[in-house]
Design a protein around this motif. Structure first.
Motif, short mmCIF file in Angstrom:
data_model
loop_
_atom_site.label_atom_id
_atom_site.label_comp_id
_atom_site.label_asym_id
_atom_site.label_seq_id
_atom_site.Cartn_x
_atom_site.Cartn_y
_atom_site.Cartn_z
N THR A 199 39.97 49.36 33.13
CA THR A 199 39.96 47.96 32.69
C THR A 199 41.12 47.19 33.30
N SER A 200 40.96 45.86 33.37
CA SER A 200 41.98 45.02 33.99
C SER A 200 42.76 44.17 32.99
N PHE A 201 42.26 44.01 31.78
CA PHE A 201 42.94 43.15 30.81
C PHE A 201 43.10 43.90 29.49
N ARG A 202 42.19 43.72 28.57
CA ARG A 202 42.29 44.44 27.29
C ARG A 202 41.67 45.82 27.40
N HIS A 256 36.54 48.60 37.01
CA HIS A 256 35.37 48.00 36.36
C HIS A 256 34.89 46.73 37.06
N GLY A 257 35.69 46.20 37.99
CA GLY A 257 35.27 45.04 38.76
C GLY A 257 34.74 45.36 40.15
N THR A 258 34.64 46.66 40.48
CA THR A 258 34.18 47.06 41.82
C THR A 258 32.89 47.87 41.78
N THR A 259 32.35 48.08 40.60
CA THR A 259 31.26 49.04 40.39
C THR A 259 30.07 48.83 41.31
N PHE A 260 29.61 47.59 41.40
CA PHE A 260 28.33 47.39 42.09
C PHE A 260 28.49 47.26 43.60
N VAL A 286 37.05 31.79 38.69
CA VAL A 286 37.23 33.01 39.48
C VAL A 286 38.39 32.80 40.46
N TYR A 287 38.72 33.82 41.22
CA TYR A 287 39.85 33.70 42.14
C TYR A 287 39.50 32.85 43.36
N ALA A 288 38.23 32.93 43.80
CA ALA A 288 37.80 32.19 44.99
C ALA A 288 36.28 32.17 45.03
N ASP A 294 36.06 44.33 46.21
CA ASP A 294 36.28 45.52 47.02
C ASP A 294 37.32 46.44 46.38
N GLU A 295 38.35 45.82 45.78
CA GLU A 295 39.35 46.61 45.06
C GLU A 295 40.10 45.68 44.12
N TYR A 296 40.84 46.27 43.19
CA TYR A 296 41.65 45.50 42.25
C TYR A 296 42.87 46.35 41.93
N PHE A 297 44.04 45.76 41.99
CA PHE A 297 45.28 46.52 41.84
C PHE A 297 45.30 47.72 42.79
#
Length: 326
Positions: A48-51, A165-169, A192-194, A156-159
């Protein structure tokens, strides 16, 4: 033996507030003979990225599901007469190690897939869906995805992490687990970011329906769109609870305002009746952030019931739900 061999506890004998918590009070069974559908938990939230807190989602959904009754008045069917449903328990996971957890989930799902049992997962964060897709695609080949979610999850990636959980698909398309051109992602909303956040999903081949477009389509239009895209392919339906507005589902890791009501969500799911559903999940229920009435868990429990009903065989009564029957 007449009828499905596995049935929930009788509420006239064991009250709904009593008994060991399983989904819909179905028996906890790991012997798959005579089983049509197995609900199971993946209590994992490392990605997860937040909670955090979705590791407790399966437990909360099971508890809330005690109120779910078997007869579906819109479809005109008794779900537990139509399907032999069990609670398969929780699959093993390794907190802190996403890739090891994937291997454990794939191995744990093996017996269900081999036995032809319909797998219905309770997450867990949305990263766990990749392992589910791997297990099913190993049997069925690339699947069509039907996703109801506030986020496309195609980064594509996060951190610096490719399994999140944001790269799954994106990973699922790269691994050829999904046919993106036969898949529909719906409900995306919020800042969103962009522009590339949604553009990346479309570049992969997904049909992306943002929340404003989904409201304009309405349930009938959405169902028609999905049917046109998926055709006869096996479908995996992934429902992220943050598809719902935080007013209806506060207990989630990445809430987004201006979402959908539980009534709208049920209508969208019912519009999909007849698709070739091969597996499903409900993810991102984080009970620590839920309201005092556990409305997020209650929503997830009832949405799982709707997903199981999508898998149930069609009957004349189900095809004509509004006609009087004597």
């Amino acid at each position: 033996m007449a009828g499905p061999p596995y049935r929930p506890l009788d509420a006239q004998v064991i009250p709904r507030f009593a008994g060991i918590r399983t989904y819909m009070r179905a028996p906890h069974v790991t012997d798959l003979s005579g089983v049509d559908a197995a609900v199971y938990g993946i209590p994992f939230d490392t990605a997860t990225s937040f909670r955090t807190g979705a590791r407790f989602g399966p437990e909360a959904i099971r508890s809330a599901s005690a109120l779910v009754r078997p007869y579906h008045p819109v479809y005109g069917l008794n779900l537990v007469d139509a399907l032999s449903i069990v609670d398969y328990g929780d699959l093993p996971v390794s907190p802190g190690d996403t890739e090891r957890t994937y291997a454990q989930v794939e191995q744990g799902l093996g017996p269900l897939v081999e036995a032809g049992v319909f797998p219905a997962a309770m997450g867990g964060d949305h990263s766990v869906t990749l392992a589910e897709l791997r297990a099913l695609a190993n049997r069925d080949g690339p699947l069509a995805l039907v996703q109801l979610d506030a986020h496309a999850d195609t980064w594509d990636e996060y951190f610096g992490q490719r399994y999140f959980h944001g790269t799954t698909f994106k990973r699922a398309v790269e691994e050829r687990l999904l046919d993106a051109t036969a898949s529909v992602q719906a409900g995306m909303r919020g800042p969103v970011y962009a522009a590339s956040d949604l553009g990346a999903a479309r570049e992969l081949g997904f049909t992306v329906v943002q929340s404003e477009e989904l409201r304009e389509l309405d349930a009938e239009g959405y169902g028609q769109l999905v049917r046109e895209k998926v055709g006869e392919r096996p479908v995996f339906l992934s429902f992220d609870i943050d598809f719902l507005d935080p007013a209806f589902a506060p207990g989630t890791g990445t809430p987004e305002i201006a979402g959908f009501s539980t009534a709208e969500a049920v209508t969208f799911l019912r519009a999909l009746r007849g698709i070739n559903l091969a597996g499903c999940d409900i993810v991102e229920v984080s009970p620590a952030y839920d309201g005092p009435g556990q409305q997020t868990a209650l929503a997830a429990a009832n949405l799982m019931y709707e997903l199981l009903a999508l898998r149930a065989p069609r009957t004349p009564a189900a095809d004509e739900p509004t006609k009087a029957r004597v």
